[in-house]
Motif scaffolding. Structure first.
Motif, PDB file in Angstrom:
ATOM      1  N   MET A 108      -8.498  25.984 -55.267  1.00 52.22           N
ATOM      2  CA  MET A 108      -7.659  25.781 -54.792  1.00 52.22           C
ATOM      3  C   MET A 108      -7.768  25.564 -53.544  1.00 52.22           C
ATOM      4  SD  MET A 108      -4.717  29.160 -55.370  1.00 52.22           S
ATOM      5  CE  MET A 108      -6.052  29.950 -55.170  1.00 52.22           C
ATOM      6  N   GLU A 109      -6.788  24.171 -52.947  1.00 54.40           N
ATOM      7  CA  GLU A 109      -6.676  23.665 -51.753  1.00 54.40           C
ATOM      8  C   GLU A 109      -6.117  23.925 -51.115  1.00 54.40           C
ATOM      9  OE1 GLU A 109      -5.844  21.189 -48.286  1.00 54.40           O
ATOM     10  OE2 GLU A 109      -5.268  20.126 -50.430  1.00 54.40           O
ATOM     11  N   PHE A 110      -5.966  24.314 -49.736  1.00 54.31           N
ATOM     12  CA  PHE A 110      -5.304  24.861 -48.577  1.00 54.31           C
ATOM     13  C   PHE A 110      -5.756  24.294 -47.531  1.00 54.31           C
ATOM     14  CE2 PHE A 110      -7.541  28.187 -48.892  1.00 54.31           C
ATOM     15  CZ  PHE A 110      -8.156  27.973 -48.129  1.00 54.31           C
ATOM     16  N   ASP A 111      -4.510  24.447 -46.150  1.00 54.93           N
ATOM     17  CA  ASP A 111      -5.151  24.271 -44.612  1.00 54.93           C
ATOM     18  C   ASP A 111      -4.016  25.255 -43.665  1.00 54.93           C
ATOM     19  OD1 ASP A 111      -2.458  22.740 -44.101  1.00 54.93           O
ATOM     20  OD2 ASP A 111      -3.613  20.372 -44.662  1.00 54.93           O
ATOM     21  N   GLN A 112      -4.455  25.242 -43.045  1.00 50.38           N
ATOM     22  CA  GLN A 112      -3.104  25.990 -41.774  1.00 50.38           C
ATOM     23  C   GLN A 112      -1.956  25.308 -41.498  1.00 50.38           C
ATOM     24  OE1 GLN A 112      -5.552  23.577 -41.053  1.00 50.38           O
ATOM     25  NE2 GLN A 112      -5.402  22.709 -38.867  1.00 50.38           N
ATOM     26  N   TYR A 113      -1.704  24.146 -42.540  1.00 49.46           N
ATOM     27  CA  TYR A 113       0.092  23.584 -42.618  1.00 49.46           C
ATOM     28  C   TYR A 113       0.721  24.638 -44.187  1.00 49.46           C
ATOM     29  CZ  TYR A 113      -1.910  21.056 -39.281  1.00 49.46           C
ATOM     30  OH  TYR A 113      -2.712  20.777 -37.919  1.00 49.46           O
ATOM     31  N   ASP A 114      -0.112  25.292 -44.883  1.00 51.02           N
ATOM     32  CA  ASP A 114       0.390  26.034 -45.739  1.00 51.02           C
ATOM     33  C   ASP A 114       0.978  26.746 -45.733  1.00 51.02           C
ATOM     34  OD1 ASP A 114       0.232  23.695 -47.821  1.00 51.02           O
ATOM     35  OD2 ASP A 114      -2.123  24.345 -47.910  1.00 51.02           O
ATOM     36  N   THR A 115       1.795  27.135 -44.658  1.00 49.88           N
ATOM     37  CA  THR A 115       3.017  28.340 -43.973  1.00 49.88           C
ATOM     38  C   THR A 115       4.151  28.126 -45.151  1.00 49.88           C
ATOM     39  OG1 THR A 115       3.792  26.924 -41.953  1.00 49.88           O
ATOM     40  CG2 THR A 115       1.395  27.704 -41.675  1.00 49.88           C
ATOM     41  N   PRO A 116       4.783  29.192 -44.203  1.00 46.60           N
ATOM     42  CA  PRO A 116       6.294  29.535 -44.754  1.00 46.60           C
ATOM     43  C   PRO A 116       7.394  28.574 -44.346  1.00 46.60           C
ATOM     44  CG  PRO A 116       5.705  31.494 -44.239  1.00 46.60           C
ATOM     45  CD  PRO A 116       4.481  30.637 -43.699  1.00 46.60           C
ATOM     46  N   GLU A 117       6.986  27.822 -43.362  1.00 51.25           N
ATOM     47  CA  GLU A 117       8.012  26.759 -43.053  1.00 51.25           C
ATOM     48  C   GLU A 117       7.664  25.251 -43.648  1.00 51.25           C
ATOM     49  OE1 GLU A 117       8.406  26.537 -38.859  1.00 51.25           O
ATOM     50  OE2 GLU A 117       6.383  27.373 -38.304  1.00 51.25           O
ATOM     51  N   SER A 118       6.391  25.162 -44.441  1.00 55.75           N
ATOM     52  CA  SER A 118       6.390  24.104 -45.639  1.00 55.75           C
ATOM     53  C   SER A 118       7.265  24.119 -47.054  1.00 55.75           C
ATOM     54  CB  SER A 118       5.278  23.733 -45.600  1.00 55.75           C
ATOM     55  OG  SER A 118       5.036  23.677 -44.093  1.00 55.75           O
ATOM     56  N   ARG A 119       7.596  23.232 -47.354  1.00 52.57           N
ATOM     57  CA  ARG A 119       8.320  23.313 -48.904  1.00 52.57           C
ATOM     58  C   ARG A 119       7.024  22.384 -49.021  1.00 52.57           C
ATOM     59  NH1 ARG A 119      10.115  26.333 -46.434  1.00 52.57           N
ATOM     60  NH2 ARG A 119      12.184  26.827 -46.581  1.00 52.57           N
ATOM     61  N   TRP A 120       7.278  22.359 -50.765  1.00 55.21           N
ATOM     62  CA  TRP A 120       6.276  21.114 -51.810  1.00 55.21           C
ATOM     63  C   TRP A 120       6.947  21.024 -53.126  1.00 55.21           C
ATOM     64  CZ3 TRP A 120       5.390  26.190 -49.303  1.00 55.21           C
ATOM     65  CH2 TRP A 120       4.523  26.619 -48.463  1.00 55.21           C
ATOM     66  N   ILE A 121       6.869  19.638 -53.016  1.00 57.16           N
ATOM     67  CA  ILE A 121       7.053  19.010 -54.238  1.00 57.16           C
ATOM     68  C   ILE A 121       6.252  18.981 -55.274  1.00 57.16           C
ATOM     69  CG2 ILE A 121       8.522  17.605 -55.157  1.00 57.16           C
ATOM     70  CD1 ILE A 121       9.742  19.112 -52.599  1.00 57.16           C
ATOM     71  N   ALA A 122       6.205  19.986 -56.249  1.00 63.40           N
ATOM     72  CA  ALA A 122       5.437  19.368 -57.585  1.00 63.40           C
ATOM     73  C   ALA A 122       6.421  18.640 -58.686  1.00 63.40           C
ATOM     74  CB  ALA A 122       5.243  20.618 -57.684  1.00 63.40           C
ATOM     75  N   THR A 149       0.540  27.651 -57.744  1.00 62.52           N
ATOM     76  CA  THR A 149      -1.427  28.015 -57.898  1.00 62.52           C
ATOM     77  C   THR A 149      -1.559  26.618 -58.644  1.00 62.52           C
ATOM     78  OG1 THR A 149      -1.341  29.649 -59.601  1.00 62.52           O
ATOM     79  CG2 THR A 149      -1.805  30.163 -57.184  1.00 62.52           C
ATOM     80  N   ASN A 150      -1.099  26.069 -59.612  1.00 65.01           N
ATOM     81  CA  ASN A 150      -1.559  25.137 -60.234  1.00 65.01           C
ATOM     82  C   ASN A 150      -1.732  23.734 -59.066  1.00 65.01           C
ATOM     83  OD1 ASN A 150      -2.207  26.190 -62.313  1.00 65.01           O
ATOM     84  ND2 ASN A 150      -0.458  25.732 -63.814  1.00 65.01           N
ATOM     85  N   LEU A 151      -0.604  23.786 -58.562  1.00 65.04           N
ATOM     86  CA  LEU A 151      -0.201  22.795 -56.874  1.00 65.04           C
ATOM     87  C   LEU A 151      -1.588  22.359 -56.694  1.00 65.04           C
ATOM     88  CD1 LEU A 151       1.349  20.497 -56.382  1.00 65.04           C
ATOM     89  CD2 LEU A 151       2.941  21.532 -54.135  1.00 65.04           C
ATOM     90  N   LEU A 152      -2.067  23.822 -56.352  1.00 63.89           N
ATOM     91  CA  LEU A 152      -3.053  23.981 -54.889  1.00 63.89           C
ATOM     92  C   LEU A 152      -4.666  23.480 -55.360  1.00 63.89           C
ATOM     93  CD1 LEU A 152      -2.054  27.087 -52.656  1.00 63.89           C
ATOM     94  CD2 LEU A 152      -1.798  24.027 -51.864  1.00 63.89           C
ATOM     95  N   ARG A 153      -3.974  23.805 -57.083  1.00 59.16           N
ATOM     96  CA  ARG A 153      -5.622  23.732 -57.803  1.00 59.16           C
ATOM     97  C   ARG A 153      -5.697  21.679 -58.188  1.00 59.16           C
ATOM     98  NH1 ARG A 153      -4.908  28.936 -60.580  1.00 59.16           N
ATOM     99  NH2 ARG A 153      -5.929  29.952 -59.990  1.00 59.16           N
ATOM    100  N   ALA A 154      -4.427  21.510 -58.398  1.00 56.73           N
ATOM    101  CA  ALA A 154      -4.516  20.093 -58.618  1.00 56.73           C
ATOM    102  C   ALA A 154      -4.611  19.174 -57.142  1.00 56.73           C
ATOM    103  CB  ALA A 154      -3.087  19.718 -59.470  1.00 56.73           C
ATOM    104  N   ARG A 155      -4.664  19.976 -56.407  1.00 54.35           N
ATOM    105  CA  ARG A 155      -4.809  19.032 -54.739  1.00 54.35           C
ATOM    106  C   ARG A 155      -5.863  19.183 -54.675  1.00 54.35           C
ATOM    107  NH1 ARG A 155      -0.708  21.332 -50.281  1.00 54.35           N
ATOM    108  NH2 ARG A 155      -2.649  21.487 -48.808  1.00 54.35           N
ATOM    109  N   ARG A 156      -6.929  20.395 -54.974  1.00 52.41           N
ATOM    110  CA  ARG A 156      -8.156  20.302 -55.012  1.00 52.41           C
ATOM    111  C   ARG A 156      -9.438  19.611 -55.903  1.00 52.41           C
ATOM    112  NH1 ARG A 156     -12.646  22.176 -57.797  1.00 52.41           N
ATOM    113  NH2 ARG A 156     -13.821  22.472 -56.744  1.00 52.41           N
ATOM    114  N   GLU A 157      -8.631  19.410 -56.836  1.00 53.72           N
ATOM    115  CA  GLU A 157      -8.748  17.949 -57.936  1.00 53.72           C
ATOM    116  C   GLU A 157      -8.736  16.557 -56.626  1.00 53.72           C
ATOM    117  OE1 GLU A 157     -10.924  16.597 -61.192  1.00 53.72           O
ATOM    118  OE2 GLU A 157     -10.837  18.668 -60.331  1.00 53.72           O
ATOM    119  N   SER A 158      -7.907  16.572 -56.055  1.00 48.89           N
ATOM    120  CA  SER A 158      -7.498  15.415 -55.947  1.00 48.89           C
ATOM    121  C   SER A 158      -7.786  14.851 -54.562  1.00 48.89           C
ATOM    122  CB  SER A 158      -6.325  15.481 -55.741  1.00 48.89           C
ATOM    123  OG  SER A 158      -5.768  13.767 -55.490  1.00 48.89           O
ATOM    124  N   PHE A 159      -8.345  15.460 -53.634  1.00 46.10           N
ATOM    125  CA  PHE A 159      -8.643  15.980 -51.960  1.00 46.10           C
ATOM    126  C   PHE A 159     -10.127  15.482 -52.173  1.00 46.10           C
ATOM    127  CE2 PHE A 159      -3.508  16.189 -52.048  1.00 46.10           C
ATOM    128  CZ  PHE A 159      -3.794  14.726 -51.572  1.00 46.10           C
TER     129      PHE A 159
END
Length: 195
Positions: A43-57, A19-29
């Motif tokens: 928090m920023e998110f879109d239709q590509y934030d699905t179980p198939e994705s991975r996020w690097i923090a 959730t901190n990553l998605l908050r930081a994305r909101r701040e940035s974008f």
């Protein structure tokens, strides 16, 4: 400073990191770049934030310093696949359809690299360090996730950053305007092993 790869299978092991990553994305974008993107509860998110994705923090003491998302080019979620391909298919109105010179790839070891950011509060030197850590984390996904190549949309001057860590890029499309800045689609083939 450390790098963590998050997935829907392991986010419960990392407290508030996702959730901190998605908050930081909101701040940035959304806040800094003024992009018109979905947001909820800061928090920023879109239709590509699905179980198939991975996020690097990239983080230090729970503070997000930078990050990115990886989505396999074989991904499917309803009518969507991955951002670059969907733009080419005319499903997105914020990215031009002519983003690629040829048809978007679909291959199990080719991933889309998106939502790359560095925290704006960092000094110039710290931003460079975080950027290098982000690119090293990308290279490490060859061993951890089986990523052989990563394509993404970014600034045309990304090439100089990639050269600094001996990661050559190939341009896959013309320079286009996205949300008021110059961008182009690029791909990099990751080295056979990175440690």
């Amino acid at each position: 400073m450390q790098s963590t790869t998050l997935s829907f299978n392991n986010i419960h092991n990392h407290g508030d990191l996702f959730t901190n990553l998605l908050r930081a994305r909101r701040e940035s974008f959304i806040v800094e770049r003024n992009w018109d993107l979905p947001e909820t509860d800061g928090m920023e998110f879109d239709q590509y934030d699905t179980p198939e994705s991975r996020w690097i923090a990239i983080h230090d003491g729970g503070q997000i310093l930078g990050g990115f998302r990886l989505t396999p080019t074989t991904a499917k979620c309803g009518m969507y696949s991955y951002m670059i391909r969907d733009a080419q298919r005319g499903l997105l109105d914020t990215i031009p359809q002519n983003i690629l010179y040829k048809e978007a790839p679909i291959a199990p070891h080719v991933f889309e690299f998106s939502r790359f950011f560095k925290a704006s509060h960092l000094s110039g030197r710290a931003r460079s360090t975080v950027q290098i850590q982000l690119l090293k984390a990308l290279m490490g996904t060859r061993d951890t996730l089986g990523v052989h190549a990563a394509l993404g949309i970014g600034s045309p001057n990304w090439e100089r950053w990639m050269k600094r860590i001996n990661l050559p890029i190939e341009h896959l499309g013309p320079i286009v305007d996205i949300e008021g800045s110059k961008n182009r689609c690029m791909i990099t083939h990751l080295p056979g092993s990175y440690h």
